[in-house]
Scaffold this motif. Structure first.
Motif, mmCIF file in Angstrom:
data_model
loop_
_atom_site.group_PDB
_atom_site.id
_atom_site.type_symbol
_atom_site.label_atom_id
_atom_site.label_comp_id
_atom_site.label_asym_id
_atom_site.label_seq_id
_atom_site.Cartn_x
_atom_site.Cartn_y
_atom_site.Cartn_z
ATOM 1 N N ALA A 12 0.837 -1.204 0.000
ATOM 2 C CA ALA A 12 0.000 0.000 0.000
ATOM 3 C C ALA A 12 0.870 1.250 0.000
ATOM 4 O O ALA A 12 0.514 2.263 -0.607
ATOM 5 C CB ALA A 12 -0.927 -0.012 1.222
ATOM 6 N N PHE A 13 2.022 1.189 0.661
ATOM 7 C CA PHE A 13 2.972 2.313 0.647
ATOM 8 C C PHE A 13 3.473 2.554 -0.771
ATOM 9 O O PHE A 13 3.549 3.700 -1.239
ATOM 10 C CB PHE A 13 4.135 2.005 1.583
ATOM 11 C CG PHE A 13 5.206 3.061 1.598
ATOM 12 C CD1 PHE A 13 5.047 4.235 2.319
ATOM 13 C CD2 PHE A 13 6.386 2.887 0.889
ATOM 14 C CE1 PHE A 13 6.034 5.204 2.345
ATOM 15 C CE2 PHE A 13 7.373 3.856 0.902
ATOM 16 C CZ PHE A 13 7.197 5.012 1.634
ATOM 17 N N VAL A 14 3.827 1.484 -1.479
ATOM 18 C CA VAL A 14 4.277 1.609 -2.873
ATOM 19 C C VAL A 14 3.192 2.256 -3.724
ATOM 20 O O VAL A 14 3.459 3.087 -4.588
ATOM 21 C CB VAL A 14 4.660 0.226 -3.448
ATOM 22 C CG1 VAL A 14 4.883 0.308 -4.954
ATOM 23 C CG2 VAL A 14 5.924 -0.302 -2.767
ATOM 24 N N ASP A 15 1.931 1.890 -3.451
ATOM 25 C CA ASP A 15 0.812 2.400 -4.239
ATOM 26 C C ASP A 15 0.280 3.735 -3.734
ATOM 27 O O ASP A 15 -0.736 4.221 -4.224
ATOM 28 C CB ASP A 15 -0.337 1.377 -4.251
ATOM 29 C CG ASP A 15 0.044 0.107 -4.987
ATOM 30 O OD1 ASP A 15 0.817 0.200 -5.947
ATOM 31 O OD2 ASP A 15 -0.426 -0.978 -4.598
ATOM 32 N N GLU A 16 0.975 4.330 -2.713
ATOM 33 C CA GLU A 16 0.579 5.627 -2.159
ATOM 34 C C GLU A 16 -0.869 5.594 -1.667
ATOM 35 O O GLU A 16 -1.638 6.529 -1.868
ATOM 36 C CB GLU A 16 0.780 6.728 -3.197
ATOM 37 C CG GLU A 16 2.220 6.841 -3.688
ATOM 38 C CD GLU A 16 2.371 7.813 -4.854
ATOM 39 O OE1 GLU A 16 1.417 8.555 -5.138
ATOM 40 O OE2 GLU A 16 3.444 7.817 -5.475
ATOM 41 N N ALA A 17 -1.228 4.480 -0.996
ATOM 42 C CA ALA A 17 -2.609 4.290 -0.561
ATOM 43 C C ALA A 17 -2.738 4.265 0.954
ATOM 44 O O ALA A 17 -3.781 3.859 1.472
ATOM 45 C CB ALA A 17 -3.160 2.982 -1.144
ATOM 46 N N LEU A 18 -1.698 4.683 1.678
ATOM 47 C CA LEU A 18 -1.746 4.673 3.141
ATOM 48 C C LEU A 18 -2.180 6.028 3.685
ATOM 49 O O LEU A 18 -1.820 7.065 3.109
ATOM 50 C CB LEU A 18 -0.366 4.332 3.714
ATOM 51 C CG LEU A 18 0.132 2.900 3.568
ATOM 52 C CD1 LEU A 18 1.563 2.803 4.092
ATOM 53 C CD2 LEU A 18 -0.767 1.927 4.311
ATOM 54 N N PRO A 19 -2.897 6.040 4.817
ATOM 55 C CA PRO A 19 -3.135 7.327 5.492
ATOM 56 C C PRO A 19 -1.822 7.875 6.022
ATOM 57 O O PRO A 19 -0.850 7.138 6.223
ATOM 58 C CB PRO A 19 -4.095 6.944 6.638
ATOM 59 C CG PRO A 19 -3.885 5.485 6.844
ATOM 60 C CD PRO A 19 -3.535 4.908 5.504
ATOM 61 N N ASP A 20 -1.781 9.189 6.276
ATOM 62 C CA ASP A 20 -0.531 9.845 6.651
ATOM 63 C C ASP A 20 0.124 9.205 7.869
ATOM 64 O O ASP A 20 1.341 9.011 7.903
ATOM 65 C CB ASP A 20 -0.773 11.333 6.915
ATOM 66 C CG ASP A 20 -1.015 12.113 5.629
ATOM 67 O OD1 ASP A 20 -0.748 11.543 4.551
ATOM 68 O OD2 ASP A 20 -1.463 13.268 5.706
ATOM 69 N N SER A 21 -0.670 8.877 8.882
ATOM 70 C CA SER A 21 -0.086 8.334 10.111
ATOM 71 C C SER A 21 0.594 7.003 9.859
ATOM 72 O O SER A 21 1.705 6.750 10.338
ATOM 73 C CB SER A 21 -1.172 8.173 11.179
ATOM 74 O OG SER A 21 -2.213 7.323 10.710
ATOM 75 N N ARG A 22 -0.039 6.126 9.074
ATOM 76 C CA ARG A 22 0.561 4.817 8.787
ATOM 77 C C ARG A 22 1.739 4.965 7.827
ATOM 78 O O ARG A 22 2.732 4.239 7.927
ATOM 79 C CB ARG A 22 -0.494 3.883 8.191
ATOM 80 C CG ARG A 22 -0.043 2.415 8.118
ATOM 81 C CD ARG A 22 0.327 1.869 9.463
ATOM 82 N NE ARG A 22 0.554 0.422 9.447
ATOM 83 C CZ ARG A 22 1.088 -0.260 10.438
ATOM 84 N NH1 ARG A 22 1.460 0.378 11.550
ATOM 85 N NH2 ARG A 22 1.250 -1.562 10.356
#
Length: 259
Positions: A12-22
């Motif tokens: 999800a990080f690679v796909d830029e799909a995480l909320p800011d905190s995570r």
């Protein structure tokens, strides 16, 4: 206590799909796990390459025979051939945000030396320069903290070039993961909001000294060079292509004078 970082979080990080905190927790995890950071940086590079290749196709209007309403109507009339629907779904998935999972295990030729540095700079610019919310992790007002952070991660002294003479204000920077370890990314913008960036990292085994050379990756243009084991690339969009060479020369002059 925050939950452990999972493979789902990393993709999800690679796909830029995480909320800011995570996202911040994952970035901290990657900083302390360079082997994992290198592997997932390759996934990100592959994602960007596929998006660049498939972007024009994804931007085209959906053909009538792939329109959802048309598909539903056709299914009611006759059996839909499974492989055609799967192929369409895969194309849309790879061109969109789900590429992290799709790209696992796909191999790509890896450039080396100054060519790898140039590609890494282009990808980093393509990811962070359009970001309206977090183009930098540490702002220019905290440049001392940024300098210490980047030097600690690179284990090398660095310089923050002043490009105001060319009309570019220092915005700040961050540490980014590349296929060859951590790198510092410095971001600048002009009065019109046009951004350029400098990526810097230690060179590994090749091109520890290299003359300045122009490079281009899609819509990103840059000039890369290496001095005494440190590599640099100044990159920007096509609109700045005619002005980048003298700016890169000035950045190199300042870096050489200060280090």
């Amino acid at each position: 206590m925050s939950r452990p970082i999972s493979e789902d979080d990393l993709h999800a990080f690679v796909d830029e799909a995480l909320p800011d905190s995570r996202r911040m927790e994952v970035e901290a995890y990657l900083e302390s796990n360079p082997d994992v950071a290198e592997r997932y940086a390759r996934f990100g590079a592959q994602r960007d390459a596929l998006r660049a290749a498939l972007g024009p196709i994804a931007a085209e209007p959906v053909p009538l025979n792939l329109n959802l309403r048309h598909l539903v109507a056709s299914r009611r009339r006759s059996n839909w051939t499974g492989w055609r629907a799967a192929a369409a779904a895969c194309l849309l998935l790879v061109a969109g945000g789900g590429s992290g999972w799709m790209l696992r295990g796909i191999g790509m030729d890896r450039p080396a030396g100054i060519d790898a540095l140039a590609q890494e700079a282009s990808y980093a610019y393509a990811v962070f320069s359009p970001d309206g919310g977090h183009p930098v992790e540490i702002a220019a007002a905290d440049s001392d903290a940024l300098l210490r952070w980047v030097e600690k991660r690179l284990a090398k002294p660095i310089s923050l070039p002043d490009l105001s003479g060319a009309g570019y204000r220092f915005m700040g920077g961050r540490v980014v993961a590349t296929q060859n370890g951590p790198a510092g990314l410095l971001m600048y913008d002009d009065a019109k909001g046009m951004r350029i960036a400098i990526l810097m990292r230690p060179m590994i085994r090749r091109d520890e000294n290299a003359p300045m050379a122009k490079h281009r990756e899609g819509d990103v243009v840059g000039y890369a060079w290496a001095d005494d084991g440190m590599g640099y690339s100044l990159v920007g969009g096509l609109a700045a292509a005619d002005f980048l060479h003298p700016i890169a020369d000035e950045a190199r002059r300042q870096i050489r004078a200060r280090i």
